[in-house]
Design a protein around this motif. Structure first.
Motif, mmCIF file in Angstrom:
data_model
loop_
_atom_site.group_PDB
_atom_site.id
_atom_site.type_symbol
_atom_site.label_atom_id
_atom_site.label_comp_id
_atom_site.label_asym_id
_atom_site.label_seq_id
_atom_site.Cartn_x
_atom_site.Cartn_y
_atom_site.Cartn_z
ATOM 1 N N ALA A 5 2.951 -20.555 -16.064
ATOM 2 C CA ALA A 5 2.445 -21.119 -17.469
ATOM 3 C C ALA A 5 2.247 -22.500 -17.089
ATOM 4 C CB ALA A 5 3.010 -20.614 -18.672
ATOM 5 N N ALA A 9 -1.189 -24.441 -17.433
ATOM 6 C CA ALA A 9 -1.478 -25.821 -18.307
ATOM 7 C C ALA A 9 -1.863 -27.174 -17.678
ATOM 8 C CB ALA A 9 -0.345 -25.725 -19.418
ATOM 9 N N GLU A 10 -1.058 -27.291 -16.799
ATOM 10 C CA GLU A 10 -1.111 -28.615 -16.157
ATOM 11 C C GLU A 10 -2.629 -28.675 -15.547
ATOM 12 O OE1 GLU A 10 1.819 -28.949 -13.352
ATOM 13 O OE2 GLU A 10 3.228 -29.677 -15.060
ATOM 14 N N TYR A 12 -5.316 -26.868 -16.417
ATOM 15 C CA TYR A 12 -6.359 -26.934 -17.469
ATOM 16 C C TYR A 12 -6.427 -28.396 -18.097
ATOM 17 C CZ TYR A 12 -8.236 -26.254 -22.157
ATOM 18 O OH TYR A 12 -8.956 -26.363 -23.347
ATOM 19 N N GLU A 13 -5.244 -29.058 -18.209
ATOM 20 C CA GLU A 13 -5.149 -30.416 -18.918
ATOM 21 C C GLU A 13 -5.798 -31.360 -17.771
ATOM 22 O OE1 GLU A 13 -4.571 -31.822 -21.680
ATOM 23 O OE2 GLU A 13 -4.020 -29.548 -22.366
ATOM 24 N N ASP A 35 -11.869 -22.168 -20.649
ATOM 25 C CA ASP A 35 -10.902 -21.407 -20.850
ATOM 26 C C ASP A 35 -10.863 -20.165 -19.911
ATOM 27 O OD1 ASP A 35 -9.888 -22.763 -22.904
ATOM 28 O OD2 ASP A 35 -11.014 -21.454 -24.466
#
Length: 74
Positions: A5, A9-10, A12-13, A35
């Motif tokens: 996860a 998240a990293e 995505y950022e 997304d």
């Protein structure tokens, strides 16, 4: 599970910041598309993790079997 996860998240950022720096913030790239890319990345990571676990659980040589048996007996 949490490390995957964190990776998602990293990633995505990172991708969002790259798009913002490029000036594509609302032009041509929708939030749904970003997304979708993040979910595809998460699925690939889960598949890779399962493959690695499968490889670790099925030793192929006598040394691997012995090492696995001694590791899990402790």
């Amino acid at each position: 599970m949490s490390d995957i996860a964190m990776l998602v998240a990293e990633e995505y950022e990172r991708r969002v910041s790259i798009l913002r720096k490029a000036g594509v913030d609302g032009v041509g790239v929708s939030q749904e598309r970003i997304d979708e890319g993040a979910s595809v990345l998460a699925q690939r990571l889960m598949k890779h993790k399962r493959e690695v676990l499968q490889w670790a659980w099925e030793p192929k040589s006598q040394v691997g079997v012995a090492a696995s048996a001694s590791f899990f007996s402790a």
